[in-house]
Design a protein around this motif. Structure first.
Motif, mmCIF file in Angstrom:
data_model
loop_
_atom_site.group_PDB
_atom_site.id
_atom_site.type_symbol
_atom_site.label_atom_id
_atom_site.label_comp_id
_atom_site.label_asym_id
_atom_site.label_seq_id
_atom_site.Cartn_x
_atom_site.Cartn_y
_atom_site.Cartn_z
ATOM 1 N N ILE A 1 0.838 -1.205 0.000
ATOM 2 C CA ILE A 1 0.000 0.000 0.000
ATOM 3 C C ILE A 1 0.873 1.256 0.000
ATOM 4 N N TRP A 2 2.011 1.201 0.666
ATOM 5 C CA TRP A 2 2.953 2.316 0.826
ATOM 6 C C TRP A 2 3.764 2.541 -0.449
ATOM 7 N N ILE A 3 3.637 1.650 -1.434
ATOM 8 C CA ILE A 3 4.497 1.659 -2.617
ATOM 9 C C ILE A 3 4.380 2.957 -3.422
ATOM 10 N N ALA A 4 3.239 3.620 -3.382
ATOM 11 C CA ALA A 4 3.090 4.889 -4.106
ATOM 12 C C ALA A 4 3.942 5.985 -3.492
ATOM 13 N N VAL A 5 4.203 5.882 -2.208
ATOM 14 C CA VAL A 5 4.995 6.896 -1.514
ATOM 15 C C VAL A 5 6.483 6.642 -1.699
ATOM 16 N N ASN A 6 6.897 5.394 -1.571
ATOM 17 C CA ASN A 6 8.319 5.067 -1.630
ATOM 18 C C ASN A 6 8.499 3.736 -2.374
ATOM 19 N N PRO A 7 8.446 3.742 -3.700
ATOM 20 C CA PRO A 7 8.376 2.487 -4.451
ATOM 21 C C PRO A 7 9.593 1.574 -4.308
ATOM 22 N N TRP A 8 10.787 2.092 -4.438
ATOM 23 C CA TRP A 8 11.972 1.222 -4.378
ATOM 24 C C TRP A 8 12.144 0.612 -3.004
ATOM 25 N N TRP A 9 11.957 1.412 -1.972
ATOM 26 C CA TRP A 9 12.098 0.904 -0.620
ATOM 27 C C TRP A 9 11.043 -0.169 -0.345
ATOM 28 N N SER A 10 9.830 0.073 -0.765
ATOM 29 C CA SER A 10 8.762 -0.895 -0.539
ATOM 30 C C SER A 10 9.055 -2.217 -1.240
ATOM 31 N N LEU A 11 9.571 -2.164 -2.457
ATOM 32 C CA LEU A 11 9.909 -3.393 -3.179
ATOM 33 C C LEU A 11 11.017 -4.177 -2.479
ATOM 34 N N VAL A 12 12.004 -3.465 -1.955
ATOM 35 C CA VAL A 12 13.087 -4.131 -1.217
ATOM 36 C C VAL A 12 12.537 -4.786 0.043
ATOM 37 N N VAL A 13 11.701 -4.078 0.778
ATOM 38 C CA VAL A 13 11.139 -4.614 2.021
ATOM 39 C C VAL A 13 10.248 -5.823 1.732
ATOM 40 N N ILE A 14 9.446 -5.768 0.692
ATOM 41 C CA ILE A 14 8.592 -6.905 0.343
ATOM 42 C C ILE A 14 9.456 -8.117 -0.003
ATOM 43 N N THR A 15 10.530 -7.910 -0.738
ATOM 44 C CA THR A 15 11.435 -9.010 -1.080
ATOM 45 C C THR A 15 12.064 -9.622 0.163
ATOM 46 N N VAL A 16 12.537 -8.787 1.062
ATOM 47 C CA VAL A 16 13.124 -9.295 2.311
ATOM 48 C C VAL A 16 12.063 -10.022 3.132
ATOM 49 N N ASP A 17 10.848 -9.502 3.153
ATOM 50 C CA ASP A 17 9.764 -10.166 3.877
ATOM 51 C C ASP A 17 9.504 -11.566 3.318
ATOM 52 N N LEU A 18 9.567 -11.722 2.009
ATOM 53 C CA LEU A 18 9.373 -13.038 1.406
ATOM 54 C C LEU A 18 10.478 -14.015 1.816
ATOM 55 N N VAL A 19 11.720 -13.532 1.863
ATOM 56 C CA VAL A 19 12.828 -14.394 2.303
ATOM 57 C C VAL A 19 12.651 -14.772 3.772
ATOM 58 N N VAL A 20 12.224 -13.831 4.585
ATOM 59 C CA VAL A 20 11.985 -14.099 6.008
ATOM 60 C C VAL A 20 10.866 -15.129 6.175
ATOM 61 N N LEU A 21 9.796 -14.979 5.404
ATOM 62 C CA LEU A 21 8.705 -15.961 5.467
ATOM 63 C C LEU A 21 9.203 -17.351 5.099
#
Length: 137
Positions: A101-121
């Motif tokens: 949802i936050w991706i419109a505000v900070n797209p690159w950071w959000s994509l990095v965090v989502i990727t790290v979240d997937l690895v953590v999961l």
């Protein structure tokens, strides 16, 4: 006569500790971005068609509370608490959704965090049982 089965603990158990550390870092980053959004409530995003104004105070509070919860769960994962794995999975999934949802505000950071979240999961769901065996000895 009772038989005990012991699973062989592999080097993959380090993934759970990696996940715990990443959850701690993610929580700290959420706290920082949440505080920033609360203090600077109006944020402008330039798009090709127009200038968007967001009031980020509400999302700042969401990120702040989620960040605090992530820090607590990450610390309890490092302490070897089994229940923290389940809570961590739920919070990390929630964190990924808020970043989407936050991706419109900070797209690159959000994509990095989502990727790290997937690895953590992955680390928590696939290798969590091995970590439990190491803690229980």
């Amino acid at each position: 006569m009772t038989y005990q089965t012991r699973h062989h603990v592999t080097g993959w158990v380090g993934w759970v500790w990696f996940a715990a550390i990443m959850i701690l870092m993610s929580g700290l980053f959420n706290v920082i971005s949440g505080l920033y959004a609360i203090v600077n409530g109006d944020f402008y995003v330039a798009t090709a068609r127009r200038l968007l104004l967001f009031n980020l105070t509400g999302w700042g509070w969401v990120h702040l509370v989620l960040g605090i919860l992530l820090v607590v769960v990450g610390a309890t994962l490092l302490a070897g608490q089994t229940w923290a794995r389940v809570v961590a999975v739920v919070l990390v999934m929630l964190n990924a959704v808020t970043q989407l949802i936050w991706i419109a505000v900070n797209p690159w950071w959000s994509l990095v965090v989502i990727t790290v979240d997937l690895v953590v999961l992955y680390a928590l769901t696939v290798h969590g049982r091995e970590a439990k065996e190491v803690v229980e000895g």
